[in-house]
Design a protein around this motif. Structure first.
Motif, short mmCIF file in Angstrom:
data_model
loop_
_atom_site.label_atom_id
_atom_site.label_comp_id
_atom_site.label_asym_id
_atom_site.label_seq_id
_atom_site.Cartn_x
_atom_site.Cartn_y
_atom_site.Cartn_z
N GLY A 172 0.77 -1.23 0.00
CA GLY A 172 0.00 0.00 0.00
C GLY A 172 0.80 1.28 0.00
N TYR A 173 2.13 1.19 -0.17
CA TYR A 173 2.97 2.39 -0.16
C TYR A 173 3.37 2.77 -1.59
N GLN A 174 3.56 4.04 -1.82
CA GLN A 174 3.93 4.54 -3.15
C GLN A 174 5.20 5.39 -3.04
N PHE A 175 6.30 4.74 -2.74
CA PHE A 175 7.57 5.45 -2.56
C PHE A 175 8.16 5.84 -3.91
N GLN A 176 8.66 7.07 -3.97
CA GLN A 176 9.31 7.58 -5.16
C GLN A 176 10.68 8.13 -4.78
N ARG A 177 11.68 7.88 -5.63
CA ARG A 177 13.03 8.36 -5.35
C ARG A 177 13.11 9.87 -5.58
N GLY A 178 13.88 10.55 -4.73
CA GLY A 178 14.04 11.98 -4.85
C GLY A 178 14.74 12.38 -6.13
N LYS A 179 14.43 13.56 -6.63
CA LYS A 179 15.03 14.04 -7.88
C LYS A 179 16.41 14.64 -7.63
N LYS B 211 1.57 8.65 -0.90
CA LYS B 211 0.28 8.39 -0.24
C LYS B 211 0.29 8.83 1.22
N THR B 212 1.34 8.49 1.96
CA THR B 212 1.39 8.76 3.40
C THR B 212 2.34 9.90 3.75
N GLY B 213 3.25 10.25 2.84
CA GLY B 213 4.26 11.26 3.13
C GLY B 213 5.46 10.72 3.86
N ALA B 214 5.44 9.45 4.27
CA ALA B 214 6.57 8.84 4.98
C ALA B 214 7.84 8.99 4.16
N THR B 215 8.96 9.25 4.82
CA THR B 215 10.23 9.50 4.13
C THR B 215 11.30 8.55 4.64
N ILE B 216 12.03 7.95 3.71
CA ILE B 216 13.15 7.07 4.03
C ILE B 216 14.43 7.72 3.51
N LEU B 217 15.42 7.82 4.38
CA LEU B 217 16.74 8.34 4.02
C LEU B 217 17.70 7.17 4.03
N VAL C 56 1.91 5.06 13.08
CA VAL C 56 1.43 3.78 12.55
C VAL C 56 2.29 3.32 11.37
N ASP C 57 2.71 4.26 10.52
CA ASP C 57 3.59 3.90 9.40
C ASP C 57 5.00 3.61 9.87
N LEU C 58 5.47 4.36 10.86
CA LEU C 58 6.82 4.15 11.39
C LEU C 58 6.95 2.75 11.97
N GLN C 59 5.93 2.32 12.69
CA GLN C 59 5.96 0.99 13.30
C GLN C 59 5.90 -0.10 12.24
N PHE C 60 5.06 0.09 11.22
CA PHE C 60 4.89 -0.96 10.21
C PHE C 60 6.11 -1.05 9.29
N LEU C 61 6.63 0.09 8.85
CA LEU C 61 7.71 0.09 7.87
C LEU C 61 8.94 -0.65 8.37
N LEU C 62 9.24 -0.54 9.66
CA LEU C 62 10.44 -1.17 10.21
C LEU C 62 10.13 -2.48 10.93
N GLU D 48 10.42 -7.79 5.84
CA GLU D 48 10.12 -9.00 5.06
C GLU D 48 11.15 -9.21 3.96
N PHE D 49 11.76 -8.13 3.49
CA PHE D 49 12.71 -8.22 2.38
C PHE D 49 14.15 -7.93 2.80
N LEU D 50 14.34 -7.27 3.94
CA LEU D 50 15.66 -6.89 4.41
C LEU D 50 15.86 -7.41 5.83
N ASP D 51 17.01 -8.02 6.08
CA ASP D 51 17.35 -8.46 7.43
C ASP D 51 17.92 -7.26 8.18
N MET D 52 17.14 -6.71 9.13
CA MET D 52 17.52 -5.44 9.75
C MET D 52 17.60 -5.52 11.26
N LYS D 53 18.50 -4.70 11.79
CA LYS D 53 18.49 -4.35 13.21
C LYS D 53 17.81 -2.99 13.30
#
Length: 383
Positions: free
Chosen positions: A148-155, A165-171, A184-190, A197-202
Motif C-alpha cells: 500500500g505504499y507509493q515510494f518515489q526516489r528523490g530528484k 500516499k502517506t508522506g513517509a520519508t526514508i533516508l 502507525v507507518d513508522l511501526q509498520f515500515l520497520l 520482510e525483504f531486508l534483514d535489519m536491526k
C-alpha cells in the motif's frame, strides 16, 4: 576478526586495479552509490517537527549480499573457502540430503576440498555498492507497493524516498536507513511485515522527545520542538592529540589572516608534513556538523599537499579554538512563523570577501539557506 570476544569471518576483498576494457567499464565498474546530502537530514527533521512525527533508524545486515555480483551475472561467480563457523550449518544441510549426496562428502576435508559459491556481492568489490543500491530501490519502490505504499526516489537527492500516499520519508545511507513517518507507518515500515520482510535489519528505538540515540556516528537528542546533533568527539580528540594541544591556551577564533613573509611561506618539516593532512582530514569530518569552522577548514584543506609554516600556525589556531569550543550541537527547530502557519519560511544570504586570499587574491563566497528558522545549507567556497 574477533568482536566482543567472539570469532567470526568477514567476507571482503580489494579489487585488483588494472586497465578495464570498454565492455568491462560498462558492465563491471558501475560504482555509483550516493550518500545523503547534509541538508536531507535537516529537511527530514524539519518535516517531522512540522508534522509531529517521530524518527527511527535501521541497519541492514549483510547488505551487499542482497544483489547479485556483476561477475555472477556474467557467469563468473565468486567461490570462497568454508569458514569454520559455517561448518555446522553445512553439516545440518548435508544430513537432510539423499544418501547419494552424503556419500560424495564422506572423508572430505571441508577446509581444503570444499568451496562455496557466493550468491550476492562480496564486500570490497567496486560495483557492490551500486548493485545493492539497485536492490534496495526495488524493495522500496516496487515490493513495498504491494503493502500500500507509493515510494518515489528523490530528484535532487537519490537517497531520499518519499511515499506519495502517506508522506513517509526514508533516508538511505549505504546499509543504514532513517525513517520519518506517522507512528502507525513508522511501526509498520520497520517491522517484519514491512521492510523487514525483504531486508534483514536491526532496528533502533523510536526517537521520540526525551530520547538520545546514535545515528551514523552522531548523537541525536530529540526534544518536543527540536533535534540536536552532536558530532563524534573522536575527530576533535584526534586533532588535539596529534598536535599535543590538550594543555594549550584556548583561542576565541578558529583562524587568522596572517600576513605572508619569506619565513612563514616556507614548507614545514617532514614530521609536520605528515601530521598536517591527518589533522585536516579529521577537521573535514568535524566540519560537516560544526559550521563554525567550515571556512577555516576549507582554507587549511587547500594546502594539504604542501603545507607551509603559515598553514601550520592556522592549524594550531583551529586546534586551540576546539579547546575553547569543545562541543557544539547543530540545532533544527521551527521558527514561530512556520509553526503557526504550517508553511516553512525560506531565507537566503550570500556574501563574498572580494580578493580575500592573501596568496592568490581569489575571493571566497558563502551561501546560507535557512528553512523554517533552521540553517539547511552553509557552504563557503573559493571562487
Amino acid at each position: 576478526e574477533i568482536k566482543r570476544g567472539a570469532y567470526r569471518s568477514r567476507f571482503t576483498c580489494a579489487d585488483i586495479k588494472r586497465k578495464y576494457t570498454r565492455e568491462e567499464l560498462e558492465e563491471e565498474t558501475n560504482t555509483f552509490a550516493p550518500t545523503p546530502y547534509e541538508e536531507s537530514h535537516v529537511l527530514l527533521e524539519l518535516k517531522c517537527l512540522q508534522e509531529g512525527w517521530h524518527t527511527r533508524s535501521g541497519d541492514v545486515r549483510c547488505a551487499y549480499l542482497l544483489g547479485r555480483d556483476s561477475g555472477d551475472s556474467a557467469g563468473n561467480p565468486i567461490h570462497i573457502r568454508m569458514p569454520p563457523e559455517y561448518q555446522p550449518h553445512f553439516q545440518a544441510w548435508l544430513h537432510q540430503q539423499s544418501p547419494e549426496v552424503q556419500a560424495k562428502f564422506e572423508g572430505v576435508d571441508l577446509n581444503k576440498e570444499v568451496v562455496l559459491e557466493l550468491v550476492g556481492n562480496l564486500y570490497g568489490r567496486r560495483p557492490a555498492g551500486n548493485n545493492y543500491r539497485k536492490e534496495f530501490e526495488q524493495v522500496v519502490t516496487e515490493k513495498m507497493a504491494s503493502k500500500g505504499y507509493q515510494f518515489q526516489r528523490g530528484k535532487r537527492d537519490p537517497t531520499v524516498y518519499t511515499c506519495a500516499k502517506t508522506g513517509a520519508t526514508i533516508l538511505h545511507h549505504v546499509d543504514d536507513l532513517r525513517v520519518g513517518a506517522a507512528d502507525v507507518d513508522l511501526q509498520f515500515l520497520l517491522s517484519k511485515q514491512g521492510l523487514g520482510e525483504f531486508l534483514d535489519m536491526k532496528v533502533g528505538k523510536v526517537e521520540a522527545p526525551g530520547t538520545k540515540v546514535n545515528v551514523l556516528g552522531r548523537t541525536k537528542v530529540r526534544t518536543q520542538d527540536a533535534f540536536f546533533t552532536l558530532p563524534e568527539d573522536k575527530h576533535r580528540d584526534n586533532i588535539l592529540t596529534l598536535l599535543d594541544l590538550w594543555h594549550a591556551k584556548p583561542s576565541k577564533v578558529a583562524g587568522k589572516k596572517i600576513p605572508r613573509t619569506e619565513d612563514n611561506t616556507k614548507p614545514v618539516d617532514e614530521h609536520r608534513a605528515v601530521l598536517y593532512p591527518k589533522c585536516v582530514g579529521s577537521a573535514i569530518y568535524l566540519s560537516i556538523d560544526r559550521r563554525d569552522i567550515r571556512f577555516e577548514v576549507k582554507e587549511l584543506a587547500r594546502h594539504m599537499r604542501d603545507p607551509r609554516e603559515v598553514d601550520w600556525d592556522n592549524l594550531l589556531t583551529l586546534g586551540r579554538y576546539l579547546l575553547h569550543k569543545p562541543a557544539l550541537a547543530r540545532v533544527v527547530t521551527l521558527n514561530p512563523e512556520s509553526r503557526a502557519s504550517g508553511i516553512l519560511t525560506v531565507d537566503g544570504f550570500t556574501d563574498s570577501d572580494w580578493a580575500g586570499c592573501l596568496d592568490t587574491r581569489r575571493s571566497s563566497d558563502c551561501s546560507v539557506v535557512i528553512v523554517g528558522g533552521s540553517v539547511v545549507i552553509a557552504h563557503p567556497q573559493t571562487q
